[in-house]
Design an enzyme around this catalytic site. Structure first.
Site, PDB file in Angstrom:
ATOM      1  CD  GLU B  60      19.716   0.449  75.447  1.00 18.79           C
ATOM      2  OE1 GLU B  60      18.733   0.295  74.693  1.00 18.79           O
ATOM      3  OE2 GLU B  60      19.620   0.490  76.690  1.00 18.79           O
ATOM      4  CG  HIS B 129      21.311  -7.069  83.713  1.00 15.28           C
ATOM      5  ND1 HIS B 129      20.183  -7.469  83.033  1.00 15.28           N
ATOM      6  CD2 HIS B 129      21.041  -5.803  84.142  1.00 15.28           C
ATOM      7  CE1 HIS B 129      19.279  -6.491  83.064  1.00 15.28           C
ATOM      8  NE2 HIS B 129      19.782  -5.480  83.727  1.00 15.28           N
TER       9      HIS B 129
END
Ligand SMILES: Cc1ncc(C[n+]2csc(CCOP(=O)(O)OP(=O)(O)O)c2C)c(N)n1
Ligand SMILES: Cc1ncc(C[n+]2csc(CCOP(=O)(O)OP(=O)(O)O)c2C)c(N)n1
Ligand SMILES: [Mg+2]
Ligand SMILES: [Mg+2]
Lengths: 370, 325, 370, 325
Positions: B60, B129
């Site tokens: 990321e 998440h």
């Protein structure tokens, strides 16, 4: 003219060719000379087989349970049993295991009870609590987040003078993360007793290895750390066991870390929420599901060795299925812990504000008769 | 006009901006061949090809860092972070780099990137998440943070974000992705960043919320209406810059304010709204402002999340308190 | 027995030996055959010399200015001039430069005006604004933060079909960061036109290279990405120029990235706030300050070539000193921009709230008669 | 009793805890041979050796990540992040990992790490070396955040932090490191985490601040006292958990509250305090709460920072407002 053409002290390209350790080939044939020299007796062979098989059955069963809506999203590991079983059996009781999220067989081998998985896949609090007597970190959902932690764990063992090796599991995709790099670098600087066991299943969800990295192998990434890098056939349980054992011996005797690349394949989808047909060909999967499958391969080897019994196989299959079915049926009647019970785990002691929040929630839940 | 889900509206926005401006490219994990794990980019790889839509390695910080460089050299990258919880890996590139590059370079460089990330709870996802971490970015000058709550806004706001010259964090509620369809104009249009929407007018109290909580709060507000209690409902739509003017006008009318968000309470967006209302129209307040938010613990496991998140029972309880004093 | 002893398909250790490109050795002797084959004419030699010298003088002067309290903390680059000049002269106008914080000569060569450095080291807003006509990123204070950005920059050039190579500068310490790894991996996957130029000055503040990494060289880290890695004598400006030129040609012709490790040495302290005597020996520094010094070495080569003029040297020295002195004396009278002026640079347009804050500050500053 | 600067007190705390408990180790960049770039660990490498004090590679996520693993396997690591601005590189290991490990493991693991980081402005440091980012961690359940403002507290709080079973972020004001000396007991003692200190009592108004701003605010409060205006001064000392009780008691008495911090205004610690006071004792407030903080821009260059930070002029201006209505 180019410098590289004319100069004696030519810049090195530092290129390496992939090369893979294999003992049991895809046709189930063993390298006899080699095999005889290894310390793998029949009992160990049968243990290996049992776990590979149990893993396969467990996986199938859990996929079915997910389809029936009896558990939540499930991440299959079918195809990777040899890599997991081979490495896990090389790990000793006093060692540490630092998993990602796919090391189900590793966990089962080392004593994580089935119940944890039921809790986990049914979303109960505590499903990722490793039992007290198992040296294992909880399941990790952040790709590569566990790698520097494993390094720290090994570092602690070294500082405490304990005879303990830390094995860290992760996938091919994890090698792209900064934490992979930082972790391996630390391990190499401090020569820590840690084994980095990468299950290269060739896919990170939909991203194939060649979109994941510019290198031909993962093992060669060890060069960046002056570390030993080994590439092994991850569907050959014998080679996985042997390579892991040697890496752990090295670690145990103070010779530092090893990066193992176990080349394997994820036969199913990434999780039950994924659909592999969107990004890979049936032919590719077929190839790995047949010729290269670790279970099939090991079975044909055992047959040659006269160690295979189809009755025993059938018995294991139904035992595992029954065990899961029974345990789940019972677990389905277990009410999940109420949400406020988890408030005690944010800190060692909840402060006053958090206690007020906890009481508020408790009151509401009680008032709703839950 | 077609009826689209929010995820379809988002996809359409990207597709139209890519048609319109060849400098717009997409990058992220699993967004190409697979069309994104939530299918937000489905079909775009096929439509625009591998030089516009990039499946990246699993990194990321690398995604955002290279997006910053792409933007500084003339591109308009739209990066997807697969789940907002993974934004932690990118904090330096987002807050230390993208958000400061214009300032650092004294205006020489702009960083027109959009960072899209699905987020929010009630979807039975694993750890990290479901977290709502938007407040971290509210506290970061140089960034804009946009959170749509319906298909129409999602399309218009994403188009605005892609056209914006500042880095924009664009957060997409997981539970709203496919929860319903609504009419979305076929053509490209923009919804302005930085403007909240008054969804329902009322004079007895105000509720400010955003993202995944909007439909639930709307339902509650409508129920109250049938009981003769008129609550004004404001959908923030943009977290940064905060449209305090719209909230203030409402509070000046109603004197009572509740804020609902999924993020943990302490240090959340609600705190800043309370601080601003305190500064802007303290004397209009008839009662303490009420926050209904996630509790101050890590986001819990699936069997606990519905109790942990703002829900009807908690909001009703809060409203009783808000309206009673 | 160990698998590695008995098996034919032995696991590769992927070990590499360090090897370093050198054209001009430490005694100022050039590899003649080689040198003749390179396209380096006398003019270029003199340009190289001039910049190395200018850099050295600039650096000395700025250290003095800091001591006099006329500028803030300053980071010296003395000792690294050959690496910077050699690489910078290989960079073309249409290329991009992505620096860290130590590439002062690189910046000067490519047209960043002295004034920027005065602004920067006196803490004025805009000191890190690269001029419009220079393809250069601002100074970066986050170690390795610029590496993925350089990759993105090169990616943009490639996508736009521009003939432009991005050169990214960083130090040995930066190689430990996750962003180094993520950046190089991206570059290798997309085969981007980027050159990673690492000035291995052997120290990251007080941390020596052997505590920084487990690998013997930085160049070998390229292996992890299937990338070309080159180790070059960073105090040999000819080798640095040539190696950089070849890497850029490779990049320009679509053959992907290169990692260059230029082995050099920081002669001074990390910055004027640091004190190198705390962590390294005088002997070590002496060695590099004499025998290995890039300026001394290049001067003795020029002398052999009959290209050295001590008058010219003296002229350059006083020219640079005077230029800085004059510019600074003038700049010292420049009032820094008031703080509110920077408020316009947080966003393209400040929103209403920020405008209110700006006005508040403006009002106060004005009211104080500043 | 010796007179110590804050950095000396911090060093003494580490030294004494290391003597006392061999599981306490130090790791960080330049903390060994060099004794830390601010000399906080000076002499400890020599005293405790290379198996207790580690110069690490230049990788903050690696530092915190390995500290987490060290802690989970029985050690008590004290990690230094050289400047707080580099905390961005560690956000996942701090917020996604350390802060959640106890929760994730259902109590099986604790992560007793201390993360020390110098921070704050007015010291003419380069970009990202002065930022106050503590609010990001206020919004992270599972962490404690401690910020001492004087040598005595620094020693006692650091000892508490090292003995604490939770991850503790320990922020050290750069400008207070050597600004003055005070008597610090020789022996090891602890100052409790989570308790604010009332430094000066007063009844006309309350100012809450922490870290580097404390001495400046103290001076102002003393000046006001000579003018007959009595301001109560609270030094938070701990940001998380927030000692709202102490603030509340003060506000109930004074009715007026100002918060001073260096961090940017929007989404800062001040916002949360306002929100809590609104919730806890709204009706005690006689006037809107005032925030004097960094402005909502990136932390500026050296020539601008004194105007950008809270300073006497700005605080006085704020007090006029606070006391006038
Ligand atoms: C930091 C982070 N980024 C992205 C994800 C989403 N994600 C979960 S699994 C996965 C692929 C992992 O691939 P690999 O490392 O090869 O392991 P495998 O799943 O193949 O076992 C991705 C991208 C994540 N969980 N964490
Ligand atoms: C992310 C980050 N961590 C730490 C620092 C503090 N720091 C500044 S320079 C430096 C050493 C850098 O060493 P190297 O990369 O070798 O470059 P050199 O200074 O030798 O040129 C450190 C630790 C920083 N600026 N950024
Ligand atoms: Mg994989
Ligand atoms: Mg260096």
């Amino acid at each position: 003219m180019k410098l590289e053409e004319g100069v004696k002290t030519m810049p090195k390209t530092y290129e390496v060719k992939p090369d893979m350790v294999q003992i049991l080939n895809e046709d189930g044939e063993v390298d006899k000379d080699l095999f005889l020299k290894l310390n793998i007796d029949n009992e160990l062979l049968l243990t290996m087989y049992e776990w590979i098989l149990k893993g396969r059955v467990f996986d199938k069963k859990f996929i079915n349970l997910q389809r029936q809506g009896r558990i939540g999203t499930y991440g299959s590991f079918a195809g990777q049993e040899a890599a997991q079983v081979g490495s896990a059996l090389a790990i000793k009781k006093q060692d540490w295991i630092i998993p990602s999220y796919r090391e189900t067989v590793v966990s089962l081998i080392h004593g994580v009870p089935l119940n944890n998985f039921l809790m986990y896949f049914r979303g109960h609090f505590g499903g990722t609590r490793p039992p007290k007597n198992v040296n294992m970190f909880p399941i990790q959902h952040i790709i590569a987040g566990q790698i520097p932690q494993a390094v720290g764990c090994a570092w602690a063992s070294k500082l405490k003078g304990e005879d303990s090796v830390s094995t860290c599991y992760f996938g091919d995709g994890a090698t792209s993360q900064g934490d992979f790099h930082e972790g391996l670098n630390f391990a190499s600087v401090y020569k820590l007793p840690v084994v980095f066991f990468c299950q290269n299943n060739q896919w990170a969800i939909s991203v194939p290895i060649e979109k994941q990295m510019g290198s031909e192998t993962i093992a060669q990434k060890a060069t960046a750390y002056g570390m030993k890098g080994v590439r092994v056939d991850g569907n050959d349980v014998l080679a996985c066991y042997q390579v892991a054992t040697e890496a752990m011996e090295r670690a145990r005797s103070g010779n530092g870390p090893t990066l193992i690349e176990a080349v394997t394949y994820r036969l199913g989808s990434h999780t039950t929420a994924d659909d592999w047909t969107r990004y890979r060909s049936k032919d590719e999967v077929e190839l790995w599901a047949n010729k290269k499958d670790p279970l099939i391969r090991f079975e044909s080897f055992l047959k040659q060795q006269g160690l295979f019994s189809s009755e025993r196989k059938a018995a294991i299959v139904s035992m595992v299925e029954d065990e899961i079915e029974t345990a789940l049926a019972e677990f389905e009647t277990v009410k999940p812990a109420p949400a406020y019970e988890s408030f005690d785990f944010a800190y060692d002691k909840p402060d006053e504000d958090l206690l007020i929040q906890k009481e508020e929630l408790k009151r509401r839940i009680k008032s709703e008769g839950r | 006009m077609a009826k689209l889900t929010m995820v379809e509206a988002i996809r359409q926005a990207m597709s139209q901006e890519m048609e319109q401006n060849e400098r717009v490219i997409l990058l992220g994990e699993d967004i190409g061949v697979n069309g994104g794990v939530f299918r937000a980019t489905e079909g775009l790889y096929e439509k625009f090809g591998e030089n516009r839509v990039f499946d990246t390695p699993l990194a990321e910080s690398g995604i955002i860092g290279s997006a910053v460089g792409l933007a500084m050299n003339g591109m308009r990258p739209v990066a997807e972070i697969q789940f907002f919880g993974f934004i932690y890996q990118t904090m330096d590139q987002v807050c230390g780099q993208a958000a400061r590059m214009r300032y650092r370079s004294g205006g020489r460089f702009t960083v027109p990137i959009v960072i899209r990330a699905p987020f929010g709870g009630n979807v039975r996802a694993p750890e990290l998440h479901s977290d709502s971490l938007e407040a971290l970015f509210l506290h970061t000058p140089g960034l804009k943070v946009v959170i749509p709550s319906n298909p129409f806004d999602a399309k218009g706001l994403l188009i605005s974000a892609i056209r914006d010259d500042n880095p924009v964090l664009f957060l997409e509620s997981l539970k709203l992705y496919r929860s319903y369809r609504e009419e979305v104009p076929e053509e490209a249009y923009s919804v302005p960043i930085g403007k909240a929407a008054v969804l329902i007018e009322g004079e007895n109290a105000t509720i400010v919320t955003y993202g995944g909580s909007v439909p639930m709060v709307k339902k509650i507000v409508e129920e109250y209406k049938t009981k003769g209690i008129h609550i004004e409902l404001i959908d923030l739509r943009t977290i940064s810059p905060l449209d305090i003017k719209t909230i203030k006008e409402s509070v000046e009318k109603t004197g009572r304010l509740m804020i609902v968000h999924e993020a943990v309470k302490t240090g959340g967006v609600g705190a800043e709204i309370i601080a601003r209302i305190n500064e802007e129209c303290f004397y209009s307040l008839a009662a303490p402002i009420v926050r209904v938010t996630g509790y101050d613990t890590p986001y819990p496991v699936q069997t606990m999340e519905d109790d942990w998140l703002p829900n009807e029972a908690r909001i009703n309880e809060g409203l009783v308190k808000l309206l009673s004093c």
